[in-house]
Design a protein around this motif. Structure first.
Motif, short mmCIF file in Angstrom:
data_model
loop_
_atom_site.label_atom_id
_atom_site.label_comp_id
_atom_site.label_asym_id
_atom_site.label_seq_id
_atom_site.Cartn_x
_atom_site.Cartn_y
_atom_site.Cartn_z
N GLY A 273 -110.52 -73.07 -72.74
CA GLY A 273 -110.09 -71.76 -72.27
C GLY A 273 -110.64 -70.63 -73.13
N LEU A 276 -114.19 -70.08 -72.08
CA LEU A 276 -114.28 -69.32 -70.83
C LEU A 276 -113.97 -67.84 -71.06
CD1 LEU A 276 -112.54 -71.84 -68.40
CD2 LEU A 276 -114.94 -71.14 -68.30
N LYS A 277 -112.96 -67.56 -71.86
CA LYS A 277 -112.56 -66.17 -72.12
C LYS A 277 -113.68 -65.42 -72.81
CE LYS A 277 -109.43 -65.35 -75.26
NZ LYS A 277 -108.11 -65.27 -75.94
N TYR A 281 -114.74 -64.73 -68.17
CA TYR A 281 -114.03 -65.21 -66.99
C TYR A 281 -112.56 -64.82 -67.07
CZ TYR A 281 -118.23 -68.02 -66.38
OH TYR A 281 -119.53 -68.43 -66.24
N LYS A 282 -111.89 -64.79 -65.91
CA LYS A 282 -110.51 -64.32 -65.81
C LYS A 282 -109.54 -65.49 -65.73
CE LYS A 282 -107.31 -61.75 -62.88
NZ LYS A 282 -107.12 -61.05 -61.57
N ARG A 283 -108.62 -65.55 -66.70
CA ARG A 283 -107.53 -66.52 -66.62
C ARG A 283 -106.51 -66.02 -65.60
NH1 ARG A 283 -106.10 -67.71 -71.90
NH2 ARG A 283 -106.51 -69.96 -71.82
N SER A 284 -106.11 -66.89 -64.69
CA SER A 284 -105.11 -66.53 -63.70
C SER A 284 -103.71 -66.77 -64.22
CB SER A 284 -105.32 -67.32 -62.40
OG SER A 284 -104.38 -66.96 -61.43
N ASP A 298 -103.85 -74.85 -66.98
CA ASP A 298 -104.50 -73.59 -67.30
C ASP A 298 -105.38 -73.22 -66.11
OD1 ASP A 298 -105.07 -71.36 -68.86
OD2 ASP A 298 -106.70 -72.32 -69.95
N TRP A 300 -107.95 -70.66 -63.87
CA TRP A 300 -109.03 -69.68 -64.03
C TRP A 300 -109.62 -69.31 -62.68
CZ3 TRP A 300 -110.39 -67.61 -68.72
CH2 TRP A 300 -109.78 -68.20 -69.84
#
Length: 381
Positions: A273, A276-277, A281-284, A298, A300
């Motif tokens: 995570g 990705l951050k 990218y956007k964590r949902s 988790d 995304w």
């Protein structure tokens, strides 16, 4: 089997301290078919269309997929486990979900399924070859049931970190430094779909593909109208199966909600995570632990706004575990973790959502004003 009473009705306590404190009331649906056409063994892959395969591949590698095959028109993604690919993305004019493919337990099941549904068996366009039966579920999703030929080989795994628990010391004179790298996907776990014809669609998957319900959710105060969500697993008899391979819920729209992919452990989820951050990218929603299914999660968004989940440590049930029943609520989604976001819940207003609501309320389906208000209430509870 022991019983207790809820609102004056007998209810099984078989689920106490297991996966739900409530079982079915008398006369409620059993969550399985008496004589299904076949019993599928698992999800095989999911099918999408996207206009930009290069962008899709970049996200796929960042999320932790391996590449099984790539051409100008197709991108096949895989996990580290041996077997079939997880996902195929075909080049198309717009980004859209096509449908799921399920794996038949044996090749002969395809012939049985074709006879029972009035369809035919054809060659499957999958790396390694195979055969398939093409169906259409009551929601309008194309559904394939496949028997694959040559299996993809196993790939190297991310190893779980050795953990110290209380007086049990597995690690001394060594530090924990999980690498900042993509979570390495092991396999496809499940897909979640929204439908306006929840009851008809659910019965189709039980009767045609032999799946069985692990948990039902219902609108609080409206249990008498039946469930509005089901977590459905494959019936593998005494062999444990994922708590849910497919989940469906009633809603104003018909479409893909999210798909979930297993990784090694919590450190893989968290470090992946962070990776990705750092790439924008956007964590949902996440990180947390679910109630139905118990998995660490988790969520995304990919560049095309599809939601994907990293998960680990999910529940496994054999065929003798009966469905649990629980009210649908936002607070009932997780044992711990941050509050569920509006993005995850699909509660952010959009022109498409307004059109979905209007179409649902005017159409011949299972949505009505009372259920729509109940679903809105559930997202705020």
């Amino acid at each position: 089997m022991s019983e207790t009473r809820v609102n004056g009705a007998d209810v099984s306590t078989a689920h106490q301290h297991l996966h739900s404190e409530r079982g079915a009331l008398r006369g409620e649906r059993p969550g399985r078919s008496r004589n299904p056409v076949i019993k599928v063994a698992d999800l095989a892959w999911l099918e999408f269309e996207k206009p930009d395969l290069d962008r899709a591949e970049i996200f796929a590698r960042d999320f932790g997929f391996g590449i099984a095959a790539r051409s100008e028109r197709e991108l096949w993604l895989r996990g580290t486990f041996a077997g079939s690919p997880c996902t195929v993305i075909r080049k198309g004019r717009a980004s859209r979900f096509i449908g799921p493919a399920f794996r038949a337990a044996e090749r002969a099941d395809l012939d049985r399924l074709a006879r029972g549904t009035g369809t035919s068996v054809r060659e499957a366009d999958v790396p390694g070859g195979g055969m398939a039966v093409d169906l259409l579920d009551p929601s309008g999703f194309p559904v394939r049931v496949v028997s694959c030929g040559e299996a993809l080989p196993t790939l190297p795994e991310q190893q779980p970190l050795p953990l110290n628990f209380g007086k049990e010391h597995r690690r001394t004179n060594a530090t924990q430094r999980p690498p900042r790298e993509p979570s390495r996907i092991q396999r496809l776990g499940h897909v979640v779909l929204e439908t306006r014809v929840f009851g008809r669609a659910l019965e189709w998957y039980l009767d045609t593909l032999g799946m069985i319900v692990s948990d039902f959710l219902y609108l609080d105060g409206r249990r008498d109208r039946g469930p509005t969500m089901a977590f459905v697993r494959c019936d593998l008899g005494s062999v444990p199966a994922d708590h849910h391979t497919l989940a469906m819920h009633l809603g104003p729209g018909t479409g893909y909600v999210h798909s979930a992919y297993q990784v090694t452990d919590l450190d893989s989820i968290a470090a992946g995570g962070e990776y990705l951050k750092e790439r924008g990218y956007k964590r949902s929603w996440g990180i947390g632990r679910h109630i139905q299914g118990s998995q660490l999660f988790d969520y995304w968004r990919d560049p095309d706004h599809f939601m994907l989940e990293h998960f680990a440590d999910g529940d496994l049930f054999t065929c003798d575990v009966e469905p649990g029943w629980a009210p649908m609520s936002t607070n009932g989604l997780a044992q711990w973790g941050p509050p569920a976001t509006r993005d995850f819940l699909g509660a952010n207003p959009s022109p498409q959502r307004v059109r979905d609501v209007i179409k649902a309320l005017r159409g011949d389906n299972e949505m009505d004003t009372a259920r729509l208000l109940g679903l809105l209430k559930a997202t705020k509870s």
